[in-house]
Design a protein around this motif. Structure first.
Motif, PDB file in Angstrom:
ATOM      1  N   ARG A  65       0.850  -1.190   0.000  1.00  0.00           N
ATOM      2  CA  ARG A  65       0.000   0.000   0.000  1.00  0.00           C
ATOM      3  C   ARG A  65       0.889   1.245   0.000  1.00  0.00           C
ATOM      4  O   ARG A  65       2.053   1.185   0.403  1.00  0.00           O
ATOM      5  CB  ARG A  65      -0.895   0.011   1.240  1.00  0.00           C
ATOM      6  N   PRO A  66       0.360   2.391  -0.440  1.00  0.00           N
ATOM      7  CA  PRO A  66       1.159   3.616  -0.403  1.00  0.00           C
ATOM      8  C   PRO A  66       1.614   3.947   1.008  1.00  0.00           C
ATOM      9  O   PRO A  66       0.905   3.688   1.980  1.00  0.00           O
ATOM     10  CB  PRO A  66       0.190   4.687  -0.905  1.00  0.00           C
ATOM     11  N   GLY A  67       2.808   4.493   1.094  1.00  0.00           N
ATOM     12  CA  GLY A  67       3.360   4.887   2.386  1.00  0.00           C
ATOM     13  C   GLY A  67       4.725   5.501   2.177  1.00  0.00           C
ATOM     14  O   GLY A  67       5.206   5.603   1.034  1.00  0.00           O
ATOM     15  N   PRO A  68       5.377   5.898   3.238  1.00  0.00           N
ATOM     16  CA  PRO A  68       6.710   6.511   3.111  1.00  0.00           C
ATOM     17  C   PRO A  68       7.694   5.547   2.453  1.00  0.00           C
ATOM     18  O   PRO A  68       7.623   4.343   2.631  1.00  0.00           O
ATOM     19  CB  PRO A  68       7.116   6.775   4.557  1.00  0.00           C
ATOM     20  N   VAL A  69       8.604   6.113   1.668  1.00  0.00           N
ATOM     21  CA  VAL A  69       9.640   5.347   0.994  1.00  0.00           C
ATOM     22  C   VAL A  69      10.969   5.700   1.641  1.00  0.00           C
ATOM     23  O   VAL A  69      11.291   6.887   1.799  1.00  0.00           O
ATOM     24  CB  VAL A  69       9.663   5.686  -0.523  1.00  0.00           C
ATOM     25  N   ASP A  70      11.732   4.674   2.032  1.00  0.00           N
ATOM     26  CA  ASP A  70      12.969   4.945   2.769  1.00  0.00           C
ATOM     27  C   ASP A  70      14.235   4.878   1.915  1.00  0.00           C
ATOM     28  O   ASP A  70      15.333   4.885   2.437  1.00  0.00           O
ATOM     29  CB  ASP A  70      13.087   4.018   3.975  1.00  0.00           C
ATOM     30  N   THR A  71      14.098   4.803   0.583  1.00  0.00           N
ATOM     31  CA  THR A  71      15.272   4.833  -0.288  1.00  0.00           C
ATOM     32  C   THR A  71      15.628   6.285  -0.594  1.00  0.00           C
ATOM     33  O   THR A  71      14.815   7.184  -0.358  1.00  0.00           O
ATOM     34  CB  THR A  71      15.004   4.083  -1.608  1.00  0.00           C
ATOM     35  N   PRO A  72      16.834   6.522  -1.095  1.00  0.00           N
ATOM     36  CA  PRO A  72      17.176   7.907  -1.464  1.00  0.00           C
ATOM     37  C   PRO A  72      16.111   8.514  -2.371  1.00  0.00           C
ATOM     38  O   PRO A  72      15.571   7.845  -3.251  1.00  0.00           O
ATOM     39  CB  PRO A  72      18.504   7.747  -2.203  1.00  0.00           C
ATOM     40  N   GLY A  73      15.776   9.752  -2.130  1.00  0.00           N
ATOM     41  CA  GLY A  73      14.741  10.419  -2.908  1.00  0.00           C
ATOM     42  C   GLY A  73      13.398  10.409  -2.230  1.00  0.00           C
ATOM     43  O   GLY A  73      12.530  11.226  -2.512  1.00  0.00           O
TER      44      GLY A  73
END
Length: 105
Positions: free
Chosen positions: A95-103
């Motif tokens: 599901r949509p949520g925060p992304v912890d990769t660069p950017g």
């Protein structure tokens, strides 16, 4: 009224067996700069781009296109897009949520 929720392409993710050779290619021929690197994944930036990186290069046994990332104006638009995909029978990996990769995202 048809509202466009995707606003721009952000980056592509590529898997390659010849990681070092491809990293040299994108840095040399395309003049991209390594913005970050983590466990066989390089994030390559383009000068003048508003995105932190435009190519995500991953070491893998076989060559493939991992992903194409698009931007949206805000988190609510991302949620709307996800709901439309689910309603259309698309199976989401997450599901949509925060992304912890660069950017981020």
């Amino acid at each position: 009224m048809n509202t466009r929720l995707l606003t721009r392409p952000r980056h592509v993710g590529l898997a390659v067996p010849d990681y070092d050779k491809q990293l040299d290619f994108y840095a040399g021929v395309w003049d991209l700069t390594k913005a970050a690197e983590d466990s066989g994944i390089a994030f390559l930036a383009a000068e003048g781009s508003p995105e932190q990186y435009v190519v995500r290069l991953r070491e893998a046994e076989e060559k493939r296109l991992d992903l194409v990332s698009y931007g949206a104006a805000d988190p609510a638009d991302v949620d709307t897009l996800a709901e439309r995909l689910l309603a259309g029978g698309v199976q989401l990996i997450s599901r949509p949520g925060p992304v912890d990769t660069p950017g981020g995202g």
